[in-house]
Enzyme design. Structure first.
Site, PDB file in Angstrom:
ATOM      1  CB  SER A   1      30.218  67.383  14.410  1.00 17.52           C
ATOM      2  OG  SER A   1      30.842  66.246  13.856  1.00 17.52           O
ATOM      3  CG  HIS A   2      24.701  63.981  15.642  1.00 16.74           C
ATOM      4  ND1 HIS A   2      24.001  63.716  16.796  1.00 16.74           N
ATOM      5  CD2 HIS A   2      24.361  63.007  14.761  1.00 16.74           C
ATOM      6  CE1 HIS A   2      23.252  62.643  16.606  1.00 16.74           C
ATOM      7  NE2 HIS A   2      23.449  62.200  15.386  1.00 16.74           N
ATOM      8  CG  MET A   3      27.010  63.245  11.184  1.00 13.13           C
ATOM      9  SD  MET A   3      25.743  61.982  11.450  1.00 13.13           S
ATOM     10  CE  MET A   3      25.546  61.356   9.791  1.00 13.13           C
TER      11      MET A   3
END
Length: 779
Positions: free
Chosen positions: A736-738
């Site tokens: 995921s991005h985070m």
């Protein structure tokens, strides 16, 4: 009429002793501080009549367990008190008594229950919104308090729809029958019951340890919002979806909220209709399959990836697994492979957010030969494995080709988005026409190329990670390379690092279209609520950024060239690093650019709502197709009436969505009615440890705190500019991005802890994250 009325904890149990049929109540003695002070000896004599070796002494205050306030755990309870030790017994009695506000508050004394085989807590409804499910959490470790004190390491959570009468576990059936009996006795559907099974006289008996009403104050009551007819329709639909569709291989249907395009992370588990329909429209109905086909995987066009099951977004996992099969792979091997993937996931539910890392083979990497060996234990022969390996190599070479790789064209397409965007917003089109064309151009020049570049970026990360796996580079060297990249989010962090009133306008011109919830009309853009996200007076942030070039020695470059040749990858070392850089940076660039069009379309939808006098909160329940259809269809009914009628219908439907409970991975039709919540393995980022106070995303003071957010959505990137100590997300996977951003910044983070753990962490004031040992402690 109720036979019993709720009183104190002790009085409730005393009254149940002669009434309860489905469970036993332990013998009890009631006393109080007043009685202790006036007649200590009599109290001790009464306690001896229990004929117990060890006792549990519990508070039973009038200010506990009422309809308005449970005060659960507010007062003292002491277990394992020796009955034959007068000093220990009196000390415990006075300690419990003094923990309560009144001298007349009752003290409840009972024998300690021994030989416990199962102990837990059951709610007759969901405790937060009263949806019609029996919710049981229990442990089988012999403790009588591991669930209530949160210490259980092996707790099981079970949900059972109230109107479903089939059970697979006789003990759970008995617990639910006990709760139903208590509902009748108290004429109340909203109960909190503590229970235990224990061996007595060589027989397992069920005991009711406590009953109290659930506090209903200011809570949404969805008790009647989930008719059984809706669940039975869902059951029939699931059964029909078991049948394999055109070009789809595999014998089992599985649906999940986190695999592949991960709707739980991007739009949430219970998105409102506009967000859900936008996600389907611009990515998961058609676009996703076009790009898998373009990039060398099986052609699955016309198959929607995500289904709405009563409003909850579920990925068709069988379809997803098919979409990672090289199109040139032999059909028989492909069939075996899909079934292997399905079986592996069915046996390892905790991998549902990591399917591309831990289940499927979607590209070739430097460690593929070793990874593919596991197939030898699952019915594959060496010839089949070699053919799969060759197919993956051929597909990977096509993707990474420095001259004809599809990702290069896709990145170029994204550069047309600004021109298309300007043309639409500066036109004289009506609002409906502008919305239509923003969405269409977003798909053609935004999400279509994004789906491709995202696939290339995954291949890039897989290749890079495999260099670490074979010890060609260290993890530190991998991190140094990632930190050398010039990504959009890194640029955002740099800009916000020096943000002030003088450069605010330019910052918002560049980044103002971003919003924390990319698809959510209720989530403001940066340029709509600047103060919510940023502080223009802030001092320069200590953002974890190190701008240094990544350097590979000549010797290492020669070795990489030899390695690439040895593995049949048709690319040299310089081209290899160019691919990694372009694909990983390109993924962020294309996403950043397409969200500009999507975000503006949402702004125009809000303006359309103002024109028709429809609130933004109501627009969130409107399906995007209802707006898009008006571009080419004119009806006699006024659009406002049409919208309001649909909004009201969808609002009603959304109540059902809020009420329904389903597992994150749906493998069998009967799980629609009853299921266990399987444990989730979170993703720990960095090897660091951190202890800090907690904060929620909307708190004003985030500096030095561990921030808890539900989704690992890119719109939350601004959090990294707030000098936060760490991050915990409810949803989100290893890719995921985070997760990627936290890794880039060297920030300790835990991505995707799951709903149950997340709720626990929200209540903690201080948390210790130990990334190396993968542990989280509430302090």
């Amino acid at each position: 009429m109720a036979e019993l009325k709720f009183k104190t904890k002790a009085q409730n149990l005393k009254n149940l002793q002669t009434k309860l049929k489905k469970a036993k109540v332990l013998p009890l003695v009631l006393t109080s501080l007043e009685e202790l002070i006036s007649n200590e000896d009599k109290v001790l004599q009464d306690i001896q009549t229990l004929k117990a070796n060890r006792l549990i002494i519990r508070s039973s205050s009038l200010s506990e367990d009422s309809m308005k306030n449970s005060n659960a755990g507010a007062f003292l309870s002491l277990a394992n008190i020796k009955a034959d030790s007068k000093d220990e017994l009196l000390k415990a009695l006075y300690e419990v008594a003094n923990s309560m506000p009144s001298k007349s508050d009752e003290i409840l004394v009972q024998p300690m229950l021994e030989n416990i085989t199962l102990c837990g807590v059951g709610f007759s409804v969901d405790k937060d919104n009263f949806s019609p499910y029996f919710c049981l959490q229990y442990d089988e470790n012999g403790s009588n308090s591991s669930i209530t004190d949160g210490s259980s390491k092996s707790a099981k959570t079970y949900y059972h729809y109230r109107n479903y009468l089939e059970f697979k576990d006789i003990r759970l059936q008995k617990i639910i029958e006990l709760i139903k009996e208590l509902e009748v006795l108290y004429d109340c559907h909203f109960l909190d019951v503590e229970f235990a099974f224990a061996i007595q006289d060589d027989k397992e008996e069920l005991f009711c340890l406590q009953v109290r009403p659930l506090v209903m104050h200011e809570k949404n009551n969805l008790f009647h919002s989930l008719p059984k007819e809706a669940l039975y329709r869902f059951y029939k639909r699931f059964e029909s979806l078991k049948e394999s569709r055109s070009r789809v291989l595999g014998d089992k249907a599985i649906f999940g909220v986190m695999p592949d395009w991960n709707p739980a992370e991007i739009i949430g588990l219970r998105p409102k209709r506009l967000a859900f329909s936008l996600y389907k429209e611009i990515i998961t109905d058609n676009i996703w399959a076009y790009q898998r086909d373009n990039y060398g995987y099986r052609d699955l066009r016309s198959h929607p990836l995500i289904h709405s099951f009563l409003g909850i977004p579920y990925v068709d996992v069988r379809l997803s697994f098919n979409s990672f099969i090289p199109k040139k792979l032999d059909e028989n091997i492909a069939q075996k492979l899909v079934n292997f993937y399905l079986d592996k996931l069915n046996k390892n539910h905790e991998l549902h957010d990591k399917i591309e890392f831990n289940i499927v083979y979607s590209c070739y990497d430097f460690n593929s030969s070793k990874k593919l060996e596991e197939l030898l234990n699952h019915g594959f022969n060496e010839n089949e494995i070699k053919r799969l390996e060759f197919s993956l190599l051929e597909l990977t070479n096509k993707i990474i080709n420095p001259r004809s790789g599809f990702y290069l064209k896709d990145i170029q397409k994204a550069y047309k988005l600004k021109e298309r965007y300007d043309g639409i917003i500066n036109s004289n089109f009506s609002l409906i026409d502008k919305i239509y064309w923003l969405i269409e151009e977003c798909k053609r020049y935004g999400t279509l190329p994004f789906a491709g570049v995202a696939r290339a970026a995954f291949v890039a990360m897989q290749l890079l990670n495999s260099l670490v796996e074979i010890d060609f580079i260290t993890k530190e060297e991998k991190d140094d390379f990632l930190n050398s990249l010039n990504t959009v989010s890194k640029n955002l962090s740099k800009q916000t690092n020096h943000l002030n009133f003088h450069n605010k306008d330019q910052f918002l011109k560049d980044f103002g279209h971003l919003r924390a919830g990319t698809y959510n009309i209720l989530s403001p853009r940066y340029d709509e609520d600047f103060e919510l996200y940023f502080d223009a007076d802030q001092k320069d942030s200590k953002v974890y950024l190190q701008d240094k070039a990544f350097v590979f020695s000549k010797e290492k470059t020669r070795a990489l060239n030899a390695l690439l040749k040895e593995h049949g990858l048709e690319i040299n070392a310089c081209e290899f690093f160019d691919f990694l850089k372009q694909a990983i940076e390109g993924r962020e660039l294309v996403k950043f650019e397409f969200t500009r069009l999507l975000s503006k379309a949402i702004v125009y939808i809000e303006e359309l709502g103002k024109y028709y006098d429809i609130e933004k909160e109501d627009l969130a329940h409107l399906d995007i197709k209802s707006i898009l259809n008006l571009y080419s269809s004119l009806y006699s009914i006024n659009p406002k009436e049409q919208f309001i009628e649909e909004i009201n219908r969808n609002k009603k439907e959304y109540e059902l969505t809020q009420a329904i409970k389903l597992p994150s991975l749906l493998c069998n039709a009967d799980e629609i009615f009853s299921f266990y919540n399987h444990s989730i393995i979170p993703n720990f980022i960095t090897q660091k440890s951190i202890t800090a106070f907690t904060a929620k995303e909307n708190d004003k003071d985030l500096e030095g705190k561990i921030v808890l957010i539900y989704a690992a959505d890119p719109g939350y990137d601004y959090l990294f500019t707030k000098n936060i100590a760490g991050l915990i997300t409810c949803y989100g996977g290893a890719n995921s991005h985070m997760a990627i951003r936290a890794s880039e910044l060297g920030m300790p983070a835990v991505i995707g802890v799951g709903e149950e753990n997340f709720e626990k962490y929200l209540k903690a004031k201080k948390i210790n994250i130990e990334c190396e040992s993968e542990q989280i402690f509430c302090l």
